[in-house]
Design an enzyme around this catalytic site. Structure first.
Site, PDB file in Angstrom:
ATOM      1  N   GLY A  47      58.182  81.951  68.853  1.00  0.00           N
ATOM      2  CA  GLY A  47      57.018  82.060  69.737  1.00  0.00           C
ATOM      3  C   GLY A  47      57.336  81.337  71.026  1.00  0.00           C
ATOM      4  CB  THR A  95      51.295  77.024  73.828  1.00  0.00           C
ATOM      5  OG1 THR A  95      52.450  76.216  74.123  1.00  0.00           O
ATOM      6  CG2 THR A  95      51.578  77.919  72.640  1.00  0.00           C
ATOM      7  CD  GLU A 124      50.742  87.229  79.254  1.00  0.00           C
ATOM      8  OE1 GLU A 124      51.195  86.899  80.358  1.00  0.00           O
ATOM      9  OE2 GLU A 124      50.130  88.286  79.044  1.00  0.00           O
ATOM     10  CG  LEU A 147      59.386  87.581  74.058  1.00  0.00           C
ATOM     11  CD1 LEU A 147      60.833  88.008  74.270  1.00  0.00           C
ATOM     12  CD2 LEU A 147      58.911  86.757  75.276  1.00  0.00           C
TER      13      LEU A 147
HETATM   14  C1  LIG Z   1      45.963  87.347  69.953  1.00  0.00           C
HETATM   15  C2  LIG Z   1      47.393  87.201  70.326  1.00  0.00           C
HETATM   16  C3  LIG Z   1      47.991  88.160  71.130  1.00  0.00           C
HETATM   17  C4  LIG Z   1      49.342  88.056  71.461  1.00  0.00           C
HETATM   18  N1  LIG Z   1      49.945  89.055  72.198  1.00  0.00           N
HETATM   19  C5  LIG Z   1      51.304  89.055  72.359  1.00  0.00           C
HETATM   20  C6  LIG Z   1      51.982  90.167  72.955  1.00  0.00           C
HETATM   21  O1  LIG Z   1      51.359  91.154  73.375  1.00  0.00           O
HETATM   22  N2  LIG Z   1      53.333  90.131  73.024  1.00  0.00           N
HETATM   23  C7  LIG Z   1      54.067  89.080  72.573  1.00  0.00           C
HETATM   24  O2  LIG Z   1      55.298  89.122  72.670  1.00  0.00           O
HETATM   25  N3  LIG Z   1      53.457  87.999  72.010  1.00  0.00           N
HETATM   26  C8  LIG Z   1      52.104  87.959  71.893  1.00  0.00           C
HETATM   27  N4  LIG Z   1      51.460  86.877  71.300  1.00  0.00           N
HETATM   28  C9  LIG Z   1      52.274  85.751  70.814  1.00  0.00           C
HETATM   29  C10 LIG Z   1      52.070  84.494  71.626  1.00  0.00           C
HETATM   30  O3  LIG Z   1      52.687  84.613  72.873  1.00  0.00           O
HETATM   31  C11 LIG Z   1      52.608  83.321  70.793  1.00  0.00           C
HETATM   32  O4  LIG Z   1      51.693  83.122  69.728  1.00  0.00           O
HETATM   33  C12 LIG Z   1      52.755  82.067  71.606  1.00  0.00           C
HETATM   34  O5  LIG Z   1      53.821  82.184  72.506  1.00  0.00           O
HETATM   35  C13 LIG Z   1      52.976  80.816  70.735  1.00  0.00           C
HETATM   36  O6  LIG Z   1      53.970  81.024  69.805  1.00  0.00           O
HETATM   37  P1  LIG Z   1      53.735  80.633  68.260  1.00  0.00           P
HETATM   38  O7  LIG Z   1      52.467  81.295  67.853  1.00  0.00           O
HETATM   39  O8  LIG Z   1      54.957  80.962  67.515  1.00  0.00           O
HETATM   40  O9  LIG Z   1      53.493  79.081  68.276  1.00  0.00           O
HETATM   41  P2  LIG Z   1      54.627  77.933  68.242  1.00  0.00           P
HETATM   42  O10 LIG Z   1      55.656  78.215  69.278  1.00  0.00           O
HETATM   43  O11 LIG Z   1      55.053  77.729  66.851  1.00  0.00           O
HETATM   44  O12 LIG Z   1      53.771  76.681  68.720  1.00  0.00           O
HETATM   45  C14 LIG Z   1      52.944  75.910  67.850  1.00  0.00           C
HETATM   46  C15 LIG Z   1      52.537  74.648  68.607  1.00  0.00           C
HETATM   47  O13 LIG Z   1      53.698  73.864  68.910  1.00  0.00           O
HETATM   48  C16 LIG Z   1      53.744  73.582  70.275  1.00  0.00           C
HETATM   49  N5  LIG Z   1      55.147  73.535  70.712  1.00  0.00           N
HETATM   50  C17 LIG Z   1      56.162  74.374  70.369  1.00  0.00           C
HETATM   51  N6  LIG Z   1      57.294  74.013  70.976  1.00  0.00           N
HETATM   52  C18 LIG Z   1      57.001  72.913  71.739  1.00  0.00           C
HETATM   53  C19 LIG Z   1      57.749  72.063  72.608  1.00  0.00           C
HETATM   54  N7  LIG Z   1      59.037  72.289  72.854  1.00  0.00           N
HETATM   55  N8  LIG Z   1      57.115  71.040  73.195  1.00  0.00           N
HETATM   56  C20 LIG Z   1      55.810  70.807  72.966  1.00  0.00           C
HETATM   57  N9  LIG Z   1      55.045  71.574  72.172  1.00  0.00           N
HETATM   58  C21 LIG Z   1      55.633  72.614  71.554  1.00  0.00           C
HETATM   59  C22 LIG Z   1      52.993  74.724  70.944  1.00  0.00           C
HETATM   60  O14 LIG Z   1      52.526  74.364  72.230  1.00  0.00           O
HETATM   61  C23 LIG Z   1      51.865  74.956  69.941  1.00  0.00           C
HETATM   62  O15 LIG Z   1      50.839  74.030  70.185  1.00  0.00           O
HETATM   63  C24 LIG Z   1      50.099  86.951  71.003  1.00  0.00           C
HETATM   64  C25 LIG Z   1      49.481  85.975  70.203  1.00  0.00           C
HETATM   65  C26 LIG Z   1      48.162  86.100  69.846  1.00  0.00           C
HETATM   66  C27 LIG Z   1      47.555  85.055  68.957  1.00  0.00           C
END
Ligand SMILES: Cc1cc2nc3c(=O)[nH]c(=O)nc-3n(C[C@H](O)[C@H](O)[C@H](O)COP(=O)(O)OP(=O)(O)OC[C@H]3O[C@@H](n4cnc5c(N)ncnc54)[C@H](O)[C@@H]3O)c2cc1C
Length: 391
Positions: A141, A375, A373, A135
């Protein structure tokens, strides 16, 4: 019926049925005998041992909820949770390998797949082929529905273009659930789920991440350049991929909770053992009340997290609404795992800070629980929405 409900209601959450107990014992035997000796090296090299991943299939761990007619064990969601917990107690990397296969990939196919897709893909996933769930992207994210991967309709196929990031099991997987937008003007209502095979034209696996924790679990980029996906490989309805992703992740979160309570248990058990052996001032350090109280705090926090995860899983199996409980379980258990593994390092003293002992790894591994899955902030958002109402 009432009798059964009353009997069930009288059962403590942590009481396992005979089948569940036997299953737990067999996963523990595998984790202790086969997994434990390999953990350190797999972490160091950032790779799961293929012999282990094969054994996961042989032991029936890769199709736990999959109905028997498709080669699975036909067991409950709770059973999958027990497997993830037991594996993560020894290595959260193998825990998430099994977790993604069961709670995301198989789950999506069981729930949304048509008969032909189930026959073809669930059978393969239960017996030999690893799955992944794609996804997230570089730019989307938490705001997952802003995904930029596009699908365009052809005669008998769709053409996908885009890149996925952070995909767990990316290196081992051969079957991918990929989300792409077929109709960007319709916003999230254009998002569609596709079943993509590794061998499809235009599909490739990109860079593997070098991570802080769960290092043996592969996390990779996926690249789709004019990737041709047969029309029969749309999972669920066109334009309803957002629903597939939300509902699958609601369940998946309980799996991450299981990974976190397994990890916390591994850290607590190590701390209990070590503090009974390590002597200072002429006594075992667990003779000191200061140490005892810290162990007691850790055990209490773990118990609370475990009850939340088990309750959410049992609610799901009972067909009850569980979204709030799943979000709470993931939020709380990931925090508990981080605190418990951190405290375990301190109880080991200097030995906790080096790689000869298991606790520094548990702490590194615990950090991911607050990220994937959804944050922790996203879990809080879900919980708030459900207790306050939509705004
Ligand atoms: C080791 C690992 C394995 C993973 N495996 C998968 C997988 O198999 N499949 C898949 O699809 N994804 C996977 N992911 C992705 C993971 O789901 C995302 O990293 C996660 O959803 C966060 O997205 P981002 O990294 O873009 O952070 P961002 O969305 O950019 O968030 C950064 C910070 O901002 C905060 N934030 C963002 N928006 C808001 C809001 N509206 N209100 C308050 N706070 C906010 C977040 O809480 C976080 O603290 C994986 C990630 C890692 C690191």
């Amino acid at each position: 019926m009432n009798q059964t409900l009353t009997e069930r209601a009288a059962q403590p959450l942590t009481t396992l049925s005979e089948d569940e107990e036997m299953f737990r014992a067999s996963v523990r035997e595998f984790a202790e005998g086969e997994l434990r000796p390999r953990v350190e090296e797999m972490d160091e090299h950032g790779k799961l041992d293929p012999a282990l991943t094969k054994q996961c299939f042989d032991l029936g761990l890769m199709g736990i909820e999959t109905p028997e007619e498709y080669g699975g064990a036909g067991a409950s969601f709770f059973t999958a949770i027990v497997a993830v917990e037991e594996l993560s107690r020894v290595d959260p990397s193998l825990g998430v390998f099994v977790d993604v296969q069961n709670t995301l990939v198989n789950n999506a196919l069981i729930r949304w797949g048509n008969e032909e897709q189930k026959k073809k893909y669930l059978t393969q996933l239960a017996s030999a082929r690893v799955g992944a769930y794609a996804l997230s992207e570089a730019g989307s994210g938490s705001d997952a529905f802003a995904l930029a991967t596009r699908a365009v309709e052809g005669d008998d196929h769709y053409v996908l273009n885009g890149r996925k990031l952070w995909i767990t099991n990316g290196n081992e997987a051969e079957i991918f659930i990929v989300f792409a937008n077929l109709n960007p003007e319709a916003g999230y209502r254009g998002i569609t789920a596709f079943i993509v095979e590794k061998g499809f034209e235009g599909f490739s696996v990109g860079k593997k991440e070098n991570k802080l924790g769960i290092r043996a679990s592969s996390t990779t980029e996926l690249i789709m350049e004019d990737c041709r996906v047969p029309k029969g490989n749309v999972l669920g309805e066109v334009g309803r991929g957002y629903k597939v992703s939300i509902e699958t992740l609601n369940e998946g979160r309980i799996g991450i909770g299981a990974q976190m309570i397994g990890l916390a248990r591994g850290a607590l058990e190590a701390a209990l053992r070590y503090t009974s052996e390590r002597e200072q001032f002429g006594r075992a350090i667990n003779d000191f009340q200061g140490v005892q109280f810290q162990l007691a705090e850790m055990a209490t926090e773990l118990e609370a997290a475990r009850l939340m995860v088990y309750n959410a899983a049992r609610m799901k199996d009972a067909g009850l609404a569980f979204v709030k409980e799943a979000a709470m379980a993931k939020l709380y258990s990931s925090r508990a795992a981080e605190r418990i593994s951190s405290k375990a390092i301190e109880l080991y003293g200097g030995y906790g800070f080096v790689k000869d002992y298991p606790v520094e790894k548990f702490w590194r591994d615990s950090k991911i629980g607050a990220i994937y899955e959804g944050t922790s902030n996203m879990q809080l958002q879900t919980i708030a929405k459900m207790i306050i109402g939509g705004k």
